[in-house]
Design an enzyme around this catalytic site. Structure first.
Site, PDB file in Angstrom:
ATOM      1  N   ARG A 106       5.807  -6.290  -2.711  1.00 16.93           N
ATOM      2  CA  ARG A 106       6.498  -6.928  -1.586  1.00 16.93           C
ATOM      3  C   ARG A 106       5.507  -7.596  -0.652  1.00 16.93           C
ATOM      4  O   ARG A 106       4.324  -7.267  -0.624  1.00 16.93           O
ATOM      5  CB  ARG A 106       7.334  -5.920  -0.801  1.00 16.93           C
ATOM      6  CG  ARG A 106       6.543  -4.798  -0.113  1.00 16.93           C
ATOM      7  CD  ARG A 106       6.303  -5.024   1.355  1.00 16.93           C
ATOM      8  NE  ARG A 106       5.411  -4.040   1.929  1.00 16.93           N
ATOM      9  CZ  ARG A 106       4.089  -4.185   2.022  1.00 16.93           C
ATOM     10  NH1 ARG A 106       3.497  -5.255   1.562  1.00 16.93           N
ATOM     11  NH2 ARG A 106       3.342  -3.231   2.568  1.00 16.93           N
TER      12      ARG A 106
ATOM     13  N   GLU B 292       5.330  -4.920  11.383  1.00 15.93           N
ATOM     14  CA  GLU B 292       4.236  -4.146  10.783  1.00 15.93           C
ATOM     15  C   GLU B 292       3.961  -2.884  11.576  1.00 15.93           C
ATOM     16  O   GLU B 292       3.867  -2.928  12.806  1.00 15.93           O
ATOM     17  CB  GLU B 292       2.982  -5.030  10.728  1.00 15.93           C
ATOM     18  CG  GLU B 292       2.146  -4.791   9.501  1.00 15.93           C
ATOM     19  CD  GLU B 292       2.864  -5.195   8.222  1.00 15.93           C
ATOM     20  OE1 GLU B 292       3.430  -4.305   7.551  1.00 15.93           O
ATOM     21  OE2 GLU B 292       2.858  -6.388   7.890  1.00 15.93           O
TER      22      GLU B 292
ATOM     23  N   ASP C 206       7.880   0.820  10.663  1.00 11.14           N
ATOM     24  CA  ASP C 206       8.841   1.618   9.868  1.00 11.14           C
ATOM     25  C   ASP C 206       8.796   3.106  10.212  1.00 11.14           C
ATOM     26  O   ASP C 206       9.832   3.739  10.390  1.00 11.14           O
ATOM     27  CB  ASP C 206       8.733   1.344   8.354  1.00 11.14           C
ATOM     28  CG  ASP C 206       7.385   1.663   7.721  1.00 11.14           C
ATOM     29  OD1 ASP C 206       6.424   1.977   8.459  1.00 11.14           O
ATOM     30  OD2 ASP C 206       7.306   1.585   6.477  1.00 11.14           O
TER      31      ASP C 206
ATOM     32  N   GLY D  46      -4.556  -2.765  -4.084  1.00 11.32           N
ATOM     33  CA  GLY D  46      -5.238  -2.741  -2.784  1.00 11.32           C
ATOM     34  C   GLY D  46      -5.126  -4.043  -2.023  1.00 11.32           C
ATOM     35  O   GLY D  46      -5.915  -4.327  -1.132  1.00 11.32           O
TER      36      GLY D  46
ATOM     37  N   GLY E  72      -2.453  -4.922  -0.225  1.00 17.69           N
ATOM     38  CA  GLY E  72      -1.454  -4.829   0.841  1.00 17.69           C
ATOM     39  C   GLY E  72      -0.095  -5.355   0.415  1.00 17.69           C
ATOM     40  O   GLY E  72       0.749  -5.683   1.246  1.00 17.69           O
TER      41      GLY E  72
ATOM     42  N   SER F 167       1.866  -3.615  -1.779  1.00 16.91           N
ATOM     43  CA  SER F 167       2.609  -2.456  -2.291  1.00 16.91           C
ATOM     44  C   SER F 167       2.526  -2.273  -3.794  1.00 16.91           C
ATOM     45  O   SER F 167       3.542  -2.041  -4.460  1.00 16.91           O
ATOM     46  CB  SER F 167       4.072  -2.531  -1.880  1.00 16.91           C
ATOM     47  OG  SER F 167       4.181  -2.397  -0.519  1.00 16.91           O
ATOM     48  N   SER F 168       1.319  -2.345  -4.320  1.00 16.97           N
ATOM     49  CA  SER F 168       1.165  -2.049  -5.747  1.00 16.97           C
ATOM     50  C   SER F 168       1.577  -0.604  -6.019  1.00 16.97           C
ATOM     51  O   SER F 168       2.133  -0.307  -7.076  1.00 16.97           O
ATOM     52  CB  SER F 168      -0.279  -2.279  -6.176  1.00 16.97           C
ATOM     53  OG  SER F 168      -1.164  -1.550  -5.353  1.00 16.97           O
TER      54      SER F 168
ATOM     55  N   ASP G 291       8.216  -0.106   1.909  1.00 18.77           N
ATOM     56  CA  ASP G 291       7.780  -0.633   0.612  1.00 18.77           C
ATOM     57  C   ASP G 291       8.721  -0.207  -0.508  1.00 18.77           C
ATOM     58  O   ASP G 291       9.123  -1.012  -1.351  1.00 18.77           O
ATOM     59  CB  ASP G 291       6.355  -0.142   0.297  1.00 18.77           C
ATOM     60  CG  ASP G 291       5.394  -0.419   1.431  1.00 18.77           C
ATOM     61  OD1 ASP G 291       5.729  -1.223   2.322  1.00 18.77           O
ATOM     62  OD2 ASP G 291       4.298   0.185   1.446  1.00 18.77           O
TER      63      ASP G 291
ATOM     64  N   TYR H 193      -4.530   5.220   8.776  1.00 17.88           N
ATOM     65  CA  TYR H 193      -3.072   5.084   8.789  1.00 17.88           C
ATOM     66  C   TYR H 193      -2.439   6.329   9.444  1.00 17.88           C
ATOM     67  O   TYR H 193      -1.613   6.218  10.352  1.00 17.88           O
ATOM     68  CB  TYR H 193      -2.571   4.897   7.353  1.00 17.88           C
ATOM     69  CG  TYR H 193      -1.098   4.600   7.249  1.00 17.88           C
ATOM     70  CD1 TYR H 193      -0.632   3.294   7.286  1.00 17.88           C
ATOM     71  CD2 TYR H 193      -0.157   5.624   7.113  1.00 17.88           C
ATOM     72  CE1 TYR H 193       0.722   3.002   7.181  1.00 17.88           C
ATOM     73  CE2 TYR H 193       1.193   5.350   7.013  1.00 17.88           C
ATOM     74  CZ  TYR H 193       1.630   4.042   7.046  1.00 17.88           C
ATOM     75  OH  TYR H 193       2.976   3.770   6.951  1.00 17.88           O
TER      76      TYR H 193
HETATM   77  C1  GLA Z   1       2.020   0.479   4.413  1.00 15.43           C
HETATM   78  C2  GLA Z   1       3.069   1.578   4.371  1.00 15.43           C
HETATM   79  C3  GLA Z   1       4.396   1.083   4.952  1.00 15.43           C
HETATM   80  C4  GLA Z   1       4.182   0.458   6.340  1.00 15.43           C
HETATM   81  C5  GLA Z   1       3.033  -0.551   6.305  1.00 15.43           C
HETATM   82  C6  GLA Z   1       2.696  -1.073   7.673  1.00 15.43           C
HETATM   83  O1  GLA Z   1       2.394  -0.570   3.573  1.00 15.43           O
HETATM   84  O2  GLA Z   1       3.284   2.001   3.036  1.00 15.43           O
HETATM   85  O3  GLA Z   1       5.315   2.138   5.006  1.00 15.43           O
HETATM   86  O4  GLA Z   1       3.982   1.434   7.306  1.00 15.43           O
HETATM   87  O5  GLA Z   1       1.868   0.004   5.738  1.00 15.43           O
HETATM   88  O6  GLA Z   1       3.751  -1.812   8.184  1.00 15.43           O
END
Ligand code: GLA
Length: 390
Positions: A31, A37, A40, A127, A129, A131-132, A177, A227
């Site tokens: 995605r 950002e 969630d 890696g 960003g 969502s692999s 994600d 994170y």
């Molecule tokens: C990663 C997390 C998501 C979200 C983003 C930041 O992708 O897996 O759940 O928190 O960071 O928006």
């Protein structure tokens, strides 16, 4: 590569490796988050879309007996072996923890896939960003549904995958994600209310605009603790404000509580409260095809992530600065980092007829500024996970 072509290739790879055609073939997309950002896990809104980059699995029962799910893949040299007859725990190789966690979740629901031979091929950059990891989780879940015939509700499926990431990969991620990898729809963004978990499809079909991703090729690593630290700071801010989550907080209330808060915690909360507001505004602007407003909101989101949330990096900032210097006259409405941060991709909203020129300038200027190569690619909003065979 479109999904049909990719799936045919993966089926062929399976056949070459296992000397027979696969019985099952499933896919789940990565995605890109357009805006919203780090909102969630604060019960806010997010506005991602599934992209035309996928984790694909081809599978069959093993030729002999056995309850082991064996997964080999194009990218990972070390295969995964998951024994579904014994309790499943995290273990090596590291990447196997995503399918491990998902298998454990299904088995806990009484859906045991039994033994399988699986070939995995993912086109979602690792890696980056994009969502692999969610794509891999949702792909595994889709395979187990197909194998067991036990379909579970989309929300439950996404939550099961999120739990796998929490408990097996050790990343306390939100729900964005996995939700969009399950529920994405062609031609649409997904506006997700992370508090009620309600989704709304926002059409994005105007042929005059496109979303362009630019990978910094700086590997992002969410397991590094930053994170989890951000998440804890948000919870601390909500506690001081006396609200269940930052979704219930207002900018005015935050301002009033400033003296009672650590400066860093204050800035984290300021980002989240502002970003939730921007996300709702952006959804409205997209519905109205007000691309200039969407672009401004994207730039504002980036500044806030860079200065208040501090999850950007020099390379992401460089991409956004270059986008700004190309500007609207060069066909760029807006640009921001996307995903967890600390590397990975930026996303830009651009005029379709300027894509070629923008790609050229962005790549050249990025190289000049950072000495690195950027990988630049587009995607239309794609559909969520699918079973391609049988
Ligand atoms: C990663 C997390 C998501 C979200 C983003 C930041 O992708 O897996 O759940 O928190 O960071 O928006």
């Amino acid at each position: 590569m479109n999904l049909e072509k990719l799936a045919a290739q993966v089926a062929q790879e399976f056949s070459q490796n296992y000397k027979r055609p696969p019985r099952w073939l499933v896919a789940a997309p990565g995605r890109v988050n357009v805006i919203g950002e780090h909102t969630d896990y604060n019960n806010g809104y997010v506005l991602p879309m599934a992209i035309e980059y996928y984790a694909v699995m081809a599978a069959d029962r093993p030729t002999g007996d056995g309850a082991v799910v064996g997964i080999r893949s194009t990218a990972q040299t070390e295969p995964a072996h998951i024994d579904t007859a014994a309790p499943i725990t995290p273990g090596p190789p590291r990447w196997s923890n995503y399918p491990r966690g998902v298998a454990a979740g299904f088995i806990a629901r009484g859906l045991n896939p039994g033994g399988l031979e699986v070939w995995l091929h993912s086109t979602v950059p690792l890696g980056g960003g994009l969502s692999s990891s969610a794509a891999l989780e949702v792909c595994t879940a889709t395979l187990i549904e197909a194998v067991t015939g036990g379909k579970i509700e989309p929300v439950e499926k996404a939550l099961l995958c999120q739990k796998a990431e929490h408990e097996f990969a050790g990343v306390p991620c939100g729900i964005m994600d996995q939700f969009v990898s399950v529920m994405g729809r062609e031609g649409h963004l997904l506006l997700l209310d992370c508090r009620s978990r309600q989704t709304e499809l926002v059409p994005m079909r105007d042929p005059s605009v496109e979303l362009l991703m630019a990978n910094t090729n700086v590997h992002h690593e969410l397991g590094s603790g930053q994170y989890a630290r951000r998440r804890a700071q948000c919870e601390a801010a909500a506690k001081i404000l006396g609200v269940p989550s930052l979704r219930e907080a207002s900018a005015a209330a935050l301002e009033q509580a400033k003296s009672r808060m650590d400066g860093e915690v204050f800035r984290r909360a300021r980002h989240v409260i502002g970003e939730i507001e921007r996300t709702v505004q952006a959804a409205g602007a997209i519905r109205a095809s007000n691309w200039e407003l969407v672009g401004r909101l994207m730039y504002a989101s980036h500044s806030s992530l860079r200065d208040d949330y501090q999850v950007s990096c020099a390379e992401l900032d460089a991409l956004v600065e270059i986008a700004q210097s190309i500007g609207l006259s060069g066909g760029i409405y807006g640009c921001r980092m996307t995903g967890g941060g600390f590397g990975g991709c930026a996303v830009a909203l651009v005029k379709s007829d300027s894509v070629a020129a923008i790609t050229k300038t962005l790549a050249a200027d990025y190289k000049k500024k950072t000495g690195r190569e950027a990988t630049i690619f587009g995607s239309r909003p794609a559909a969520g996970a699918t079973v391609l065979k049988p």
